[in-house]
Design a protein around this motif. Structure first.
Motif, PDB file in Angstrom:
ATOM      1  N   MET A   1       3.163  11.294 -11.228  1.00  0.00           N
ATOM      2  CA  MET A   1       4.561  10.914 -11.228  1.00  0.00           C
ATOM      3  C   MET A   1       4.797   9.933 -12.342  1.00  0.00           C
ATOM      4  O   MET A   1       4.076   8.974 -12.474  1.00  0.00           O
ATOM      5  CB  MET A   1       4.903  10.507  -9.840  1.00  0.00           C
ATOM      6  CG  MET A   1       5.219   9.254  -9.192  1.00  0.00           C
ATOM      7  SD  MET A   1       6.008   7.784  -9.688  1.00  0.00           S
ATOM      8  CE  MET A   1       7.445   8.189 -10.492  1.00  0.00           C
ATOM      9  N   THR A   2       5.767  10.254 -13.152  1.00  0.00           N
ATOM     10  CA  THR A   2       6.066   9.436 -14.319  1.00  0.00           C
ATOM     11  C   THR A   2       7.278   8.551 -14.042  1.00  0.00           C
ATOM     12  O   THR A   2       8.344   9.051 -13.694  1.00  0.00           O
ATOM     13  CB  THR A   2       6.358  10.335 -15.538  1.00  0.00           C
ATOM     14  OG1 THR A   2       5.235  11.196 -15.730  1.00  0.00           O
ATOM     15  CG2 THR A   2       6.586   9.509 -16.776  1.00  0.00           C
ATOM     16  N   TYR A  99      13.899  -2.411 -15.575  1.00  0.00           N
ATOM     17  CA  TYR A  99      13.034  -2.058 -14.452  1.00  0.00           C
ATOM     18  C   TYR A  99      12.394  -0.711 -14.721  1.00  0.00           C
ATOM     19  O   TYR A  99      13.060   0.217 -15.173  1.00  0.00           O
ATOM     20  CB  TYR A  99      13.845  -1.969 -13.147  1.00  0.00           C
ATOM     21  CG  TYR A  99      14.351  -3.308 -12.676  1.00  0.00           C
ATOM     22  CD1 TYR A  99      13.608  -4.070 -11.784  1.00  0.00           C
ATOM     23  CD2 TYR A  99      15.557  -3.812 -13.135  1.00  0.00           C
ATOM     24  CE1 TYR A  99      14.068  -5.302 -11.354  1.00  0.00           C
ATOM     25  CE2 TYR A  99      16.029  -5.051 -12.714  1.00  0.00           C
ATOM     26  CZ  TYR A  99      15.275  -5.791 -11.820  1.00  0.00           C
ATOM     27  OH  TYR A  99      15.722  -7.012 -11.402  1.00  0.00           O
ATOM     28  N   LEU A 100      11.112  -0.609 -14.432  1.00  0.00           N
ATOM     29  CA  LEU A 100      10.416   0.660 -14.462  1.00  0.00           C
ATOM     30  C   LEU A 100      10.500   1.227 -13.050  1.00  0.00           C
ATOM     31  O   LEU A 100      10.081   0.571 -12.082  1.00  0.00           O
ATOM     32  CB  LEU A 100       8.966   0.455 -14.897  1.00  0.00           C
ATOM     33  CG  LEU A 100       8.263   1.625 -15.556  1.00  0.00           C
ATOM     34  CD1 LEU A 100       9.070   2.193 -16.729  1.00  0.00           C
ATOM     35  CD2 LEU A 100       6.890   1.215 -16.039  1.00  0.00           C
ATOM     36  N   ALA A 118       0.553   4.342  -6.842  1.00  0.00           N
ATOM     37  CA  ALA A 118       0.884   4.838  -8.191  1.00  0.00           C
ATOM     38  C   ALA A 118       1.366   3.700  -9.080  1.00  0.00           C
ATOM     39  O   ALA A 118       1.047   3.655 -10.280  1.00  0.00           O
ATOM     40  CB  ALA A 118       1.950   5.938  -8.098  1.00  0.00           C
ATOM     41  N   VAL A 119       2.118   2.765  -8.516  1.00  0.00           N
ATOM     42  CA  VAL A 119       2.592   1.601  -9.286  1.00  0.00           C
ATOM     43  C   VAL A 119       1.393   0.781  -9.763  1.00  0.00           C
ATOM     44  O   VAL A 119       1.278   0.447 -10.942  1.00  0.00           O
ATOM     45  CB  VAL A 119       3.548   0.733  -8.437  1.00  0.00           C
ATOM     46  CG1 VAL A 119       3.820  -0.611  -9.113  1.00  0.00           C
ATOM     47  CG2 VAL A 119       4.852   1.473  -8.157  1.00  0.00           C
ATOM     48  N   TRP A 120       0.495   0.447  -8.834  1.00  0.00           N
ATOM     49  CA  TRP A 120      -0.676  -0.373  -9.204  1.00  0.00           C
ATOM     50  C   TRP A 120      -1.510   0.329 -10.265  1.00  0.00           C
ATOM     51  O   TRP A 120      -1.966  -0.311 -11.225  1.00  0.00           O
ATOM     52  CB  TRP A 120      -1.538  -0.673  -7.967  1.00  0.00           C
ATOM     53  CG  TRP A 120      -0.875  -1.628  -7.017  1.00  0.00           C
ATOM     54  CD1 TRP A 120      -0.465  -1.353  -5.752  1.00  0.00           C
ATOM     55  CD2 TRP A 120      -0.514  -2.988  -7.256  1.00  0.00           C
ATOM     56  NE1 TRP A 120       0.120  -2.462  -5.191  1.00  0.00           N
ATOM     57  CE2 TRP A 120       0.099  -3.483  -6.091  1.00  0.00           C
ATOM     58  CE3 TRP A 120      -0.662  -3.840  -8.352  1.00  0.00           C
ATOM     59  CZ2 TRP A 120       0.565  -4.782  -5.977  1.00  0.00           C
ATOM     60  CZ3 TRP A 120      -0.188  -5.140  -8.240  1.00  0.00           C
ATOM     61  CH2 TRP A 120       0.415  -5.593  -7.071  1.00  0.00           C
ATOM     62  N   LEU A 121      -1.701   1.631 -10.105  1.00  0.00           N
ATOM     63  CA  LEU A 121      -2.473   2.389 -11.083  1.00  0.00           C
ATOM     64  C   LEU A 121      -1.792   2.365 -12.447  1.00  0.00           C
ATOM     65  O   LEU A 121      -2.448   2.160 -13.473  1.00  0.00           O
ATOM     66  CB  LEU A 121      -2.649   3.833 -10.590  1.00  0.00           C
ATOM     67  CG  LEU A 121      -3.576   4.716 -11.422  1.00  0.00           C
ATOM     68  CD1 LEU A 121      -4.990   4.153 -11.433  1.00  0.00           C
ATOM     69  CD2 LEU A 121      -3.585   6.131 -10.848  1.00  0.00           C
ATOM     70  N   HIS A 122      -0.490   2.558 -12.474  1.00  0.00           N
ATOM     71  CA  HIS A 122       0.261   2.561 -13.735  1.00  0.00           C
ATOM     72  C   HIS A 122       0.084   1.249 -14.497  1.00  0.00           C
ATOM     73  O   HIS A 122      -0.134   1.248 -15.707  1.00  0.00           O
ATOM     74  CB  HIS A 122       1.752   2.811 -13.474  1.00  0.00           C
ATOM     75  CG  HIS A 122       2.559   2.864 -14.720  1.00  0.00           C
ATOM     76  ND1 HIS A 122       2.671   4.008 -15.476  1.00  0.00           N
ATOM     77  CD2 HIS A 122       3.271   1.908 -15.363  1.00  0.00           C
ATOM     78  CE1 HIS A 122       3.424   3.747 -16.538  1.00  0.00           C
ATOM     79  NE2 HIS A 122       3.806   2.487 -16.484  1.00  0.00           N
TER      80      HIS A 122
END
Length: 156
Positions: A1-2, A99-100, A118-122
């Motif tokens: 997810m981008t 904001y992302l 996914a946020v932490w990984l990004h």
């Protein structure tokens, strides 16, 4: 997810309830504060006490008051949009800025937990924009839809 970048021109004004916690505390059911905050929010019908709230209104989880970064303490608010703050609730403001935004849809709480993963990984990627650590927020818009908006420094 981008994720996609959003520039908010106006702040969001909300009303709700708040607690203070750390990411380390959230890993243990005995010290976690976020789940009990949401349980209280629903049990006390906080949203319904805010003028203008309807069953179609979005719910917000706001992360603010960061002591430092992901390792420090921060405030968490469970809130709804508000033009006035009823007695017994706290005003919460999401500032304008970049904001992302990460989005997903599915059963809760599994979907929000996976999306935070996914946020932490990004943000482990050195090429990711730098986080502001002033305000981040979740927007729950119904039907299992969630958007997590992470405040970032100038990201273009």
């Amino acid at each position: 997810m981008t994720p996609h970048l959003v520039h908010r021109d106006q702040p969001l004004h909300l009303a709700g309830i708040r607690t203070r916690t750390t990411n380390a505390a959230e890993f243990s059911p005995g010290t976690a504060q976020i789940a009990p905050l949401w349980q209280r929010f629903f049990a006390e019908r906080v949203a319904q006490s805010v003028p203008g709230y309807t069953p179609q209104s979005a719910l917000y989880g706001v992360y603010s008051g960061y002591a430092s970064d992901a390792m420090g303490a921060f405030d968490v608010s469970a809130a709804v949009l508000a033009t006035e703050v009823p007695e017994g609730l706290e005003a919460v403001t999401v500032p304008a800025g970049a904001y992302l935004v990460f989005e997903a849809q599915g059963p809760m709480p599994a979907t929000v937990i996976a999306l935070w993963g996914a946020v932490w990984l990004h943000f482990q990627d050195p090429a990711a924009p730098a986080r502001r650590y002033d305000c981040d927020f979740e927007e729950y818009s119904g039907d299992g839809r969630i958007a997590i908006s992470i405040g970032v420094l100038d990201a273009g």
